[in-house]
Scaffold this motif. Structure first.
Motif, PDB file in Angstrom:
ATOM      1  N   ALA A 124       1.166  -1.153  -0.048  1.00 45.08           N
ATOM      2  CA  ALA A 124      -0.434  -0.312   0.067  1.00 45.08           C
ATOM      3  C   ALA A 124       0.856   0.688  -0.073  1.00 45.08           C
ATOM      4  N   GLU A 125       1.884   0.958   1.484  1.00 44.78           N
ATOM      5  CA  GLU A 125       2.889   2.050   1.134  1.00 44.78           C
ATOM      6  C   GLU A 125       3.535   2.389  -0.484  1.00 44.78           C
ATOM      7  N   THR A 126       3.727   0.959  -1.026  1.00 44.05           N
ATOM      8  CA  THR A 126       4.667   1.363  -2.756  1.00 44.05           C
ATOM      9  C   THR A 126       3.121   2.319  -3.064  1.00 44.05           C
ATOM     10  N   LEU A 127       2.422   1.848  -3.362  1.00 46.27           N
ATOM     11  CA  LEU A 127       1.644   2.066  -4.675  1.00 46.27           C
ATOM     12  C   LEU A 127       1.174   3.805  -4.482  1.00 46.27           C
ATOM     13  N   ALA A 128       0.692   3.990  -2.992  1.00 47.94           N
ATOM     14  CA  ALA A 128       0.741   5.596  -2.406  1.00 47.94           C
ATOM     15  C   ALA A 128       1.886   6.304  -3.137  1.00 47.94           C
ATOM     16  N   THR A 129       3.197   6.357  -2.720  1.00 48.83           N
ATOM     17  CA  THR A 129       4.035   6.961  -3.060  1.00 48.83           C
ATOM     18  C   THR A 129       4.478   6.790  -4.384  1.00 48.83           C
ATOM     19  N   MET A 130       4.223   6.309  -5.435  1.00 54.01           N
ATOM     20  CA  MET A 130       3.856   5.822  -6.638  1.00 54.01           C
ATOM     21  C   MET A 130       2.838   6.876  -7.407  1.00 54.01           C
ATOM     22  N   GLN A 131       1.588   6.852  -7.167  1.00 55.00           N
ATOM     23  CA  GLN A 131       0.625   7.407  -6.959  1.00 55.00           C
ATOM     24  C   GLN A 131       1.098   8.983  -7.038  1.00 55.00           C
ATOM     25  N   ALA A 132       1.700   9.408  -5.562  1.00 55.98           N
ATOM     26  CA  ALA A 132       2.159  10.540  -5.122  1.00 55.98           C
ATOM     27  C   ALA A 132       3.388  11.657  -6.447  1.00 55.98           C
ATOM     28  N   ALA A 133       4.621  10.812  -6.567  1.00 54.68           N
ATOM     29  CA  ALA A 133       5.497  11.136  -7.763  1.00 54.68           C
ATOM     30  C   ALA A 133       4.765  10.931  -9.327  1.00 54.68           C
ATOM     31  N   VAL A 134       3.641  10.666  -9.704  1.00 50.79           N
ATOM     32  CA  VAL A 134       3.214  11.316 -10.876  1.00 50.79           C
ATOM     33  C   VAL A 134       2.679  12.053 -10.733  1.00 50.79           C
ATOM     34  N   LEU A 135       1.922  12.697  -9.788  1.00 47.49           N
ATOM     35  CA  LEU A 135       1.462  14.255  -9.519  1.00 47.49           C
ATOM     36  C   LEU A 135       2.741  15.067 -10.213  1.00 47.49           C
ATOM     37  N   THR A 136       3.649  14.503  -8.750  1.00 48.15           N
ATOM     38  CA  THR A 136       4.279  16.322  -8.449  1.00 48.15           C
ATOM     39  C   THR A 136       5.518  16.161  -9.659  1.00 48.15           C
ATOM     40  N   GLY A 137       6.327  14.524 -10.437  1.00 49.47           N
ATOM     41  CA  GLY A 137       6.831  14.670 -11.367  1.00 49.47           C
ATOM     42  C   GLY A 137       8.402  14.324 -10.468  1.00 49.47           C
ATOM     43  N   GLU A 138       8.769  13.863  -8.861  1.00 50.20           N
ATOM     44  CA  GLU A 138       9.548  14.035  -8.311  1.00 50.20           C
ATOM     45  C   GLU A 138       9.961  12.368  -8.373  1.00 50.20           C
ATOM     46  N   ALA A 139      11.028  11.744  -8.029  1.00 50.23           N
ATOM     47  CA  ALA A 139      12.368  10.835  -8.443  1.00 50.23           C
ATOM     48  C   ALA A 139      11.787  10.133  -7.476  1.00 50.23           C
ATOM     49  N   LEU A 140      12.111   8.684  -7.878  1.00 46.27           N
ATOM     50  CA  LEU A 140      11.720   7.833  -6.293  1.00 46.27           C
ATOM     51  C   LEU A 140      12.800   6.380  -6.578  1.00 46.27           C
TER      52      LEU A 140
END
Length: 868
Positions: free
Chosen positions: A797-813
């Protein structure tokens, strides 16, 4: 050094590599190709690989003598050492200006090779290189130095150390560590050390003089003499084992005036010119040798045209077959081995693969014969230059004490192509037309690769010189180049210069006046650098070089002749190379009597019969000779042809077991009456027919042996034309050279490897934000992203949430990922889309857009704000 500078200084080889630019890193990977086989994941792995024993040994073997001496000096210097300390060890107290001028280049080379890292005030030799080069009782250093005072006194009692301090008038200390430091400082102080030595007897000084340049170990009795006792009391000799003493390193350096080596060699020894010839003479001589080389290879293949010698069970030619080949070619056996191996390397001969395996010409030989002479030579010369098979070792013994045979296994020497190319490059560095002093070439090669010399001796070489392999290959190169026509009168010819990719030498004004050049003329500096470049040529560059060599050689070859000079003594003289058709027919019609600038052919009854057996008529032979002779056809030759033709075919041999028939029954009576025909088992079946117990081939040979000239006939009674059947192998590929380690990477591979290493390093070193719950930890749990740490671990769940947030912000992970084979890796990605259980992202590590299944992502962490 300021605190800021200290913090910026690299603390490891990996950090030193990390601050290199792409040009420097590419130079390292190009010079040490084993480091990218396979491509490392990041710079930390690259540094680890660069420090492995096998890789370090390989890098040390490619150092020149002065660079190696520099590394040896660093191995006996403090760790780390400053550039000033290194210069003192290399140049001594008197500071040799030649050493001072050459040392920056040597230090830069060691840095480029990743054998040394650190700034000039903190130079560090990689640990493995220090272990290999530092002195030890089992592996003495080439410097001849022994252990330091600290190392030599490691097992000494504190009381004994204090006694030594008192003997050299140093104050006693409370512990052994400070006592040893005080003693080492005394030995390193030039002024105070001179005072200590001044009080020694002359015999003691003589002992030190014997040990000063190594080996530093000596033997003493349990009750040493007074002059030895004086050295032991002062710590100038320290015991290492019962009855064994050693000269401490600091004492030896004082006696050597600070030099680590007795004779530093900062400048390579020059290649000396033995003689200088006009370049035109050199080229003409080389062209003559090239023609002779082509003729020799053709003669060898003609000798094996109907099937050559048998293949030994272990592979190769037998000693007897090599001797026969040498006799047929009229050359010594080592030279015959060279020609056989050259033809094999060029793909012109191979094993036929039959049950009774024999060597024979390949189909490629027929294609090669149709090429122009210059192109045929260029193919042979190009093969010789790059081949790792080394015919010079034929006749020696391998590691299992088995004789090395021509065309057999175990003849590959991976250093051969590099040595051949380097020898020719050294010749190209001489004035045009100059031949070298052989020993100066060998001395130069030993300077350029000192560790590839004594370490590579051949067992059972049989030459009695005990030379290293590189020197032996160099000697063979000089003689083989002359045989092949790459050199003429010992000097590199223009085609040979082109063969190694060296620029064509301009014709100087002195040459135009037909005056020899002096040996002092030098090539431009940029030319020298081009010749000493270590990057091997690509296949395209080699093809261009051989094409240029063929173009330069073609005008030097004489035009093929379409005529011969017939003489009354049944000989024909070919005053030069003949056209192929003329040479082929003449080779059947006559036997070669002598070779050289002019070839002499002799006509005999057997040779004329050979031409008739091949389908020629007497009229054909008369017309052929009249057409191609510049002199009238001698009457004895006309009579010889007519006489052999008149008797040729009067007797007919066929299969009955065999029979003989002849219209002239008197001839058959003559055969039956001849006692020499008894072994053929002949009996008369009819007035004109004899039957024989021998087979047709034996019957033909038997009748010819007693002076008749029978012809074979078919079952229909037609005369069989007996042409020699050319035996060919199935198509065979030429043997591939055995590489000397991993091949040097081309530009494409190098660029891809650089991107992968840089991207992998970014993934492993980018700063990460703490993961959930990591605030309460010590950095080992949620911070799993520290450089070199474990993969990040987060819930699905944490992985999915962080990925989706990064799509919106354009940040690298930063993610951990396990592929289908179970291999785990760290990656830096910029998510673009998350859907259907997959994430599509730009992968900074791979430098491309990829799609990853979310269930294979072990965890995710955000990069810190200053990650860029």
């Amino acid at each position: 050094m300021s605190t800021e500078e200290k913090s910026a200084a690299p603390r490891s080889l990996a950090e030193a590599l990390r601050v290199r630019d792409d040009v420097s890193l590419a130079a390292l990977l190009r010079s040490r190709p084993d480091l990218i086989t396979p491509v490392p994941t990041d710079l930390t792995q690259l540094a680890t690989r660069a420090g492995t024993r096998a890789s370090v040994v390989r890098a040390l073997e490619r150092l020149d003598r002065f660079a190696l001496q520099t590394a040896e000096a660093l191995a006996v210097a403090p760790d780390p050492a400053s550039y000033g300390e290194l210069l003192a060890l290399m140049g001594g107290d008197e500071q040799d200006p030649a050493v001072a001028a050459a040392l920056p280049r040597a230090a830069a080379l060691l840095r480029e090779q990743a054998l040394v890292w650190g700034a000039d005030d903190r130079l560090r030799l990689v640990r493995t290189a220090r272990e290999l080069l530092a002195p030890s009782p089992q592996h003495p250093s080439p410097t001849g130095l022994g252990p330091t005072v600290r190392e030599a006194t490691a097992g000494m009692s504190p009381g004994r150390i204090q006694e030594i301090l008192a003997a050299v008038r140093l104050p006693s200390t409370h512990d052994s560590v400070s006592a040893v430091s005080a003693l080492a400082a005394l030995f390193a102080d030039r002024r105070r050390m001179a005072a200590v030595l001044a009080g020694l007897p002359e015999e003691s000084r003589e002992v030190l003089d014997r040990l000063v340049w190594g080996p530093p170990y000596g033997q003493v009795t349990h009750d040493p003499a007074a002059h030895l006792r004086a050295l032991l009391d002062r710590g100038l000799l320290l015991p290492t084992a019962p009855g064994t003493v050693v000269l401490p390193r600091e004492v030896a350096l004082h006696l050597r005036a600070g030099r680590a080596h007795r004779a530093p060699e900062p400048v390579p020894p020059p290649v000396e010119a033995a003689a200088t010839h006009r370049p035109q003479v050199v080229d003409a001589t080389a062209a003559g040798q090239a023609l002779a080389a082509l003729a020799t290879v053709e003669e060898l293949l003609k000798e094996w045209d109907e099937g050559g010698p048998s293949v030994l069970r272990a592979g190769g030619l037998s000693v007897r077959d090599l001797k026969r080949t040498a006799v047929a070619l009229d050359v010594p056996e080592p030279v015959a081995a060279f020609w056989v191996e050259l033809a094999y390397g060029a793909g012109l001969i191979a094993s036929d693969g039959e049950a009774e395996e024999r060597y024979a010409a390949t189909p490629a030989y027929d294609e090669w014969r149709e090429l122009p002479s210059a192109e045929r030579w260029a193919r042979l010369a190009g093969t010789w230059l790059t081949a790792t098979r080394t015919p010079g070792v034929v006749g020696g013994r391998d590691a299992k004490d088995r004789t090395l045979s021509a065309l057999g296994p175990n003849l590959d020497r991976s250093a051969a192509p590099e040595v051949r190319h380097r020898v020719l490059a050294l010749l190209a560095g001489l004035p045009e037309g100059a031949s070298p002093v052989e020993e100066s070439v060998l001395a130069r090669l030993r300077w350029e690769r000192p560790l590839r010399g004594p370490q590579q001796r051949e067992a059972g070489s049989g030459d009695g010189r005990g030379e290293d392999l590189r020197s032996r290959i160099a000697r063979w190169t000089l003689s083989e180049a002359e045989l092949l026509g790459v050199t003429g009168r010992g000097a590199l010819a223009a085609p040979g210069r082109a063969l190694i990719g060296a620029p064509e030498a301009p014709r100087r004004a002195a040459e135009e006046k037909e005056e020899p050049e002096g040996p002092g003329d030098k090539l431009p500096v940029h030319h020298h650098r081009a010749l000493t470049a270590t990057a091997p040529p690509t296949s395209a560059e080699r093809a261009a070089a051989t094409a240029t060599a063929a173009r330069l050689l073609a005008p030097l070859f004489p035009e093929p002749l379409d005529h011969v000079l017939l003489q009354a003594d049944l000989t024909a003289v070919a005053p030069g190379p003949l056209e192929r058709g003329l040479a082929d027919v003449l080779g059947v019609l006559a036997d070669v009597e002598s070779k050289g600038g002019a070839t002499v052919y002799r006509f005999t009854p057997g040779s004329v019969r050979r031409a008739l057996d091949a389908g020629r008529s007497a009229a054909d032979l008369h017309a052929f000779l009249a057409r191609h002779s510049r002199t009238p056809v001698p009457q004895p030759l006309t009579y010889l042809i007519d006489d052999v033709a008149r008797r040729h075919g009067r007797l007919r041999v066929g299969a009955a077991s065999a029979y003989v028939r002849c219209d002239d029954d008197a001839t058959l009576d003559e055969i039956l009456a001849d006692k020499r025909a008894a072994a053929l088992g002949l009996r008369r079946l009819a007035p004109t027919v004899l039957a024989a117990q021998a087979d047709p081939a034996a019957l033909l040979d038997g009748l010819r042996a007693i002076g008749f000239a029978p012809a074979a006939e078919s079952a229909a009674g037609d005369v069989l034309i007996a042409r020699a059947d050319s035996h060919r192998t199935p198509p065979r590929a030429a043997p591939e050279p055995v590489p000397d380690g991993p091949p040097a990477p081309d530009d494409t591979l190098l660029a891809a490897a650089m991107r992968a290493v840089r991207a992998g390093d970014l993934a492993s070193t980018a700063p990460r934000k703490p993961g959930p719950g990591s605030e309460a930890s010590d950095g080992g749990g949620g911070e799993a992203g520290a450089p070199g740490g474990a993969l990040p671990r987060t819930s699905a769940a944490e992985t999915l949430a962080t990925m989706q947030a990064a799509v919106l912000t354009g940040e690298a992970l930063w993610i951990g990922y396990v592929n289908a084979e179970g291999a785990a890796s760290q990656r830096v990605i910029a998510p673009i889309r998350v859907e259907g259980g997959f994430v599509t992202a730009y992968d900074h590590t791979a430098d491309e857009v990829r799609t990853y299944p979310l269930h294979r992502v072990t965890g995710v962490a955000e990069l810190a704000d200053d990650a860029g």
